[in-house]
Scaffold this motif. Structure first.
Motif, PDB file in Angstrom:
ATOM      1  N   PHE A   3      95.089   2.384  18.596  1.00  0.00           N
ATOM      2  CA  PHE A   3      93.719   2.275  18.092  1.00  0.00           C
ATOM      3  C   PHE A   3      93.180   3.654  17.711  1.00  0.00           C
ATOM      4  N   LEU A   4      93.465   4.650  18.527  1.00  0.00           N
ATOM      5  CA  LEU A   4      93.020   6.011  18.242  1.00  0.00           C
ATOM      6  C   LEU A   4      93.688   6.549  16.975  1.00  0.00           C
ATOM      7  N   TYR A   6      94.891   4.796  14.457  1.00  0.00           N
ATOM      8  CA  TYR A   6      94.375   4.053  13.304  1.00  0.00           C
ATOM      9  C   TYR A   6      92.958   4.511  12.956  1.00  0.00           C
ATOM     10  N   SER A   7      92.142   4.747  13.977  1.00  0.00           N
ATOM     11  CA  SER A   7      90.772   5.213  13.736  1.00  0.00           C
ATOM     12  C   SER A   7      90.765   6.603  13.118  1.00  0.00           C
ATOM     13  N   LEU A   8      91.598   7.493  13.624  1.00  0.00           N
ATOM     14  CA  LEU A   8      91.677   8.839  13.059  1.00  0.00           C
ATOM     15  C   LEU A   8      92.197   8.817  11.625  1.00  0.00           C
ATOM     16  N   ARG A  10      91.731   6.375   9.464  1.00  0.00           N
ATOM     17  CA  ARG A  10      90.617   5.896   8.636  1.00  0.00           C
ATOM     18  C   ARG A  10      89.576   6.989   8.413  1.00  0.00           C
ATOM     19  N   VAL A  11      89.227   7.685   9.462  1.00  0.00           N
ATOM     20  CA  VAL A  11      88.224   8.752   9.335  1.00  0.00           C
ATOM     21  C   VAL A  11      88.748   9.865   8.441  1.00  0.00           C
ATOM     22  N   PHE A  40      89.003   2.089   4.063  1.00  0.00           N
ATOM     23  CA  PHE A  40      89.323   0.836   4.738  1.00  0.00           C
ATOM     24  C   PHE A  40      90.408   0.064   3.996  1.00  0.00           C
ATOM     25  N   SER A  43      93.875   1.986   4.395  1.00  0.00           N
ATOM     26  CA  SER A  43      94.416   1.891   5.750  1.00  0.00           C
ATOM     27  C   SER A  43      94.834   0.469   6.090  1.00  0.00           C
ATOM     28  N   TYR A  44      94.114  -0.533   5.582  1.00  0.00           N
ATOM     29  CA  TYR A  44      94.472  -1.925   5.859  1.00  0.00           C
ATOM     30  C   TYR A  44      95.724  -2.338   5.105  1.00  0.00           C
ATOM     31  N   HIS A  51      97.737  -1.322  11.951  1.00  0.00           N
ATOM     32  CA  HIS A  51      96.541  -2.170  12.045  1.00  0.00           C
ATOM     33  C   HIS A  51      96.747  -3.258  13.105  1.00  0.00           C
ATOM     34  N   ALA A  54      96.768  -1.692  16.584  1.00  0.00           N
ATOM     35  CA  ALA A  54      95.412  -1.323  17.008  1.00  0.00           C
ATOM     36  C   ALA A  54      94.640  -2.564  17.423  1.00  0.00           C
TER      37      ALA A  54
END
Length: 95
Positions: A3-4, A6-8, A10-11, A40, A43-44, A51, A54
């Motif tokens: 999750f971290l 994937y979030s990084l 995206r950011v 989004f 990344s998706y 994905h 995460a």
């Protein structure tokens, strides 16, 4: 951990797209909108396994534990079910 990552990802994509749009003087609002939408989408579509991993991490974090039923609750449930079944039989309803 996925999750971290994937979030990084995206950011990071948002920051890069925002910087590119800002460089071309698109404007702050449109740059932000384009950055969010493109980050989004990329990344998706570009990282489906990350994905899914995460999403599995999130599901594991918020997994609900089944509530244990007491014997009184079980007896009440059985009594209510038998009452409803008897009422349906009297009216001739199928169930």
């Amino acid at each position: 951990m996925n999750f971290l990552k994937y979030s990084l990802l995206r950011v990071g994509l948002m920051v890069v797209v925002f910087a590119i749009c800002w460089y071309f003087n698109i404007g702050i609002i449109f740059s932000g909108l384009f950055a969010i939408i493109i980050a989004f989408a990329v990344s998706y579509l570009g990282f489906p396994r990350l994905h899914d991993a995460a999403g599995a991490d999130m599901a594991r974090w918020f997994k609900r534990k089944p509530r244990t039923k007491t014997t009184a609750e079980e007896e009440n449930r059985l009594a209510e079910d038998s009452y409803v079944d008897a009422a349906k039989r009297e009216r001739g309803e199928d169930f």
